[in-house]
Design a protein around this motif. Structure first.
Motif, short mmCIF file in Angstrom:
data_model
loop_
_atom_site.label_atom_id
_atom_site.label_comp_id
_atom_site.label_asym_id
_atom_site.label_seq_id
_atom_site.Cartn_x
_atom_site.Cartn_y
_atom_site.Cartn_z
N GLN A 224 0.83 -1.20 0.00
CA GLN A 224 0.00 0.00 0.00
C GLN A 224 0.86 1.25 0.00
N MET A 225 1.91 1.25 0.82
CA MET A 225 2.84 2.38 0.85
C MET A 225 3.44 2.64 -0.52
N MET A 226 3.87 1.58 -1.18
CA MET A 226 4.50 1.73 -2.48
C MET A 226 3.50 2.24 -3.53
N ALA A 227 2.28 1.71 -3.49
CA ALA A 227 1.27 2.09 -4.48
C ALA A 227 0.83 3.54 -4.32
N GLU A 228 0.72 3.99 -3.07
CA GLU A 228 0.24 5.35 -2.81
C GLU A 228 1.28 6.41 -3.16
N HIS A 229 2.55 6.01 -3.24
CA HIS A 229 3.61 7.00 -3.46
C HIS A 229 4.56 6.54 -4.56
N ASP A 230 3.99 5.95 -5.61
CA ASP A 230 4.83 5.36 -6.64
C ASP A 230 5.57 6.38 -7.50
N ASP A 231 5.26 7.66 -7.31
CA ASP A 231 6.01 8.69 -8.01
C ASP A 231 7.28 9.09 -7.27
N GLU A 232 7.42 8.63 -6.01
CA GLU A 232 8.57 9.01 -5.20
C GLU A 232 9.41 7.84 -4.73
N ILE A 233 8.83 6.65 -4.63
CA ILE A 233 9.53 5.49 -4.09
C ILE A 233 9.02 4.24 -4.79
N ALA A 234 9.91 3.27 -4.98
CA ALA A 234 9.51 2.03 -5.63
C ALA A 234 10.31 0.87 -5.05
N GLN A 235 9.67 -0.28 -4.98
CA GLN A 235 10.38 -1.46 -4.48
C GLN A 235 11.49 -1.85 -5.45
N ALA A 236 12.60 -2.27 -4.88
CA ALA A 236 13.73 -2.75 -5.69
C ALA A 236 13.97 -4.22 -5.36
N ARG A 237 13.95 -5.04 -6.38
CA ARG A 237 14.26 -6.47 -6.24
C ARG A 237 15.65 -6.81 -6.75
N THR A 238 16.22 -5.92 -7.55
CA THR A 238 17.52 -6.14 -8.16
C THR A 238 18.36 -4.86 -8.08
N TYR A 239 19.66 -5.02 -8.31
CA TYR A 239 20.53 -3.86 -8.39
C TYR A 239 20.11 -2.96 -9.55
N ALA A 240 19.68 -3.59 -10.65
CA ALA A 240 19.20 -2.81 -11.80
C ALA A 240 18.00 -1.96 -11.42
N ASP A 241 17.12 -2.48 -10.55
CA ASP A 241 15.98 -1.68 -10.09
C ASP A 241 16.44 -0.44 -9.33
N ILE A 242 17.48 -0.60 -8.50
CA ILE A 242 17.99 0.55 -7.75
C ILE A 242 18.50 1.62 -8.70
N LYS A 243 19.25 1.21 -9.71
CA LYS A 243 19.75 2.16 -10.70
C LYS A 243 18.62 2.83 -11.45
N GLN A 244 17.62 2.04 -11.86
CA GLN A 244 16.49 2.58 -12.62
C GLN A 244 15.68 3.55 -11.76
N ASN A 245 15.45 3.20 -10.50
CA ASN A 245 14.71 4.10 -9.61
C ASN A 245 15.46 5.41 -9.41
N ALA A 246 16.78 5.31 -9.21
CA ALA A 246 17.58 6.52 -9.00
C ALA A 246 17.53 7.42 -10.23
N ALA A 247 17.59 6.81 -11.42
CA ALA A 247 17.54 7.60 -12.65
C ALA A 247 16.20 8.31 -12.80
N ALA A 248 15.14 7.71 -12.23
CA ALA A 248 13.81 8.31 -12.29
C ALA A 248 13.54 9.24 -11.12
N GLY A 249 14.55 9.46 -10.27
CA GLY A 249 14.38 10.34 -9.12
C GLY A 249 13.62 9.72 -7.97
N LYS A 250 13.59 8.39 -7.92
CA LYS A 250 12.84 7.69 -6.88
C LYS A 250 13.78 7.04 -5.87
N ILE A 251 13.35 6.98 -4.63
CA ILE A 251 14.02 6.20 -3.60
C ILE A 251 13.69 4.73 -3.82
N SER A 252 14.64 3.84 -3.55
CA SER A 252 14.38 2.41 -3.64
C SER A 252 14.05 1.85 -2.27
N ALA A 253 13.06 0.97 -2.22
CA ALA A 253 12.66 0.28 -1.00
C ALA A 253 12.98 -1.20 -1.15
#
Length: 328
Positions: free
Chosen positions: A69-98
């Protein structure tokens, strides 16, 4: 300076206090504070206190729903990361990784298939126990009846009770899946069982040096060196009771004591094993670093202690990012 924190209990607090918002709340971690602290990654533990629930698995799944629920409500600022690639992709999009973790891995009901399900849900690190025995193994032994204590430091070192047979298969399966083994809270005997039955890096997500603070929850010098030799991480815990000897329980958390812990571990085992594992929202003591927005205070103190920026960056995020790249 970017930040990666290996451990916080914010999901549990938000679950217990549904009136609070993840956007901005009265706890130590929320989106506003994470942005103010320049966080790259925050690990969110699904914490289960098995003395307070008759169904630990159900409780952990309810916490997972709150995290989603936390991730869905704030998906413009934070996103779950399952991989290192997700962390890089989130950072490039200006998002914090969870990054999702479990605190008390015994929420699988003796079923390794459930462990695989947790991996599919995105869990990338698991603390095998909390303060109570489970089907995996044993924590440091409590003084008196376990039900008498919650976040108590009234523990003694347990060198006898380690991993169960199921626990041995559990840690082997974790390594096969690519889930980091977290030994914070685990008994000494369990720690050495993990070292014997695993091969890759392990993490103590929120533990300090026992030589400076003789709490059973902390790590001996030999443990610290063993984690470092494996390429693992030790996340410095901001709880005052684990930073330095206290005259009262829930004693204050002082920046000076955090710096002392970091310098001790660096001198003992090298810089590459150090990370941050604040235990924000899991500790109740008075803190000089009150919340995630103030994490920069530690960097300033480390600079004053003579640590150069490149070393501080390793502690703040580069060491953890290296391990994520290796494991995920």
């Amino acid at each position: 300076m970017k930040v990666i924190d290996l451990h916080c209990d914010t999901v549990s607090e938000l679950y217990l206090h549904p009136q609070e918002s993840f956007a901005s709340n009265s706890f130590a971690v929320d989106l506003k504070k994470l942005h103010q602290g320049d966080y790259l990654v925050q690990n969110f533990a699904l914490f289960t206190d098995r003395s307070k629930t008759q169904d630990p698995k159900h409780h952990a799944l309810a916490l997972y729903d709150r995290f989603c629920q936390m991730m869905a409500e704030h998906d413009d600022e934070i996103a779950q990361a399952r991989t290192y690639a997700d962390i890089k992709q989130n950072a490039a999009a200006g998002k914090i990784s969870a990054v999702l973790t479990l605190e008390d891995g015994g929420v699988v009901d003796h079923d390794l298939g459930m462990l695989q399900n947790w991996y599919q849900m995105g869990v990338r690190m698991i603390a095998l126990t909390w303060n109570y025995p489970n089907e995996i193994g044993y924590p440091q032994r409590m003084i008196g009846q376990a039900s008498d204590f919650h976040r108590s430091v009234k523990q003694v070192i347990d060198e006898q009770h380690g991993l169960t047979d199921f626990g041995i298969e559990y840690v082997r399966t974790m390594e096969e899946l690519g889930i980091l083994i977290d030994v914070s809270h685990l008994s000494d005997a369990g720690f050495w069982d993990v070292m014997h039955y695993s091969r890759g890096p392990i993490v103590a997500s929120h533990s300090n040096a026992r030589a400076l603070c003789p709490a059973a929850r902390n790590l001996s010098d030999e443990m610290i060196r063993s984690i470092a030799q494996r390429g693992g991480l030790i996340g410095i815990n901001f709880c005052g009771d684990f930073l330095e000897p206290q005259t009262i329980e829930n004693g204050p958390s002082r920046i000076e004591a955090i710096v002392r812990q970091i310098l001790y571990i660096r001198n003992l085992a090298g810089l590459d094993c150090l990370a941050l594992g604040t235990d924000f929202d899991g500790i109740d003591c008075q803190r000089e670093i009150e919340d995630a927005s103030q994490i920069g205070k530690l960097a300033e103190a480390l600079k004053k202690a003579g640590m150069p920026d490149d070393e501080i960056e390793k502690i703040y995020y580069r060491n953890a990012l290296r391990l994520a790249r290796q494991m995920f």
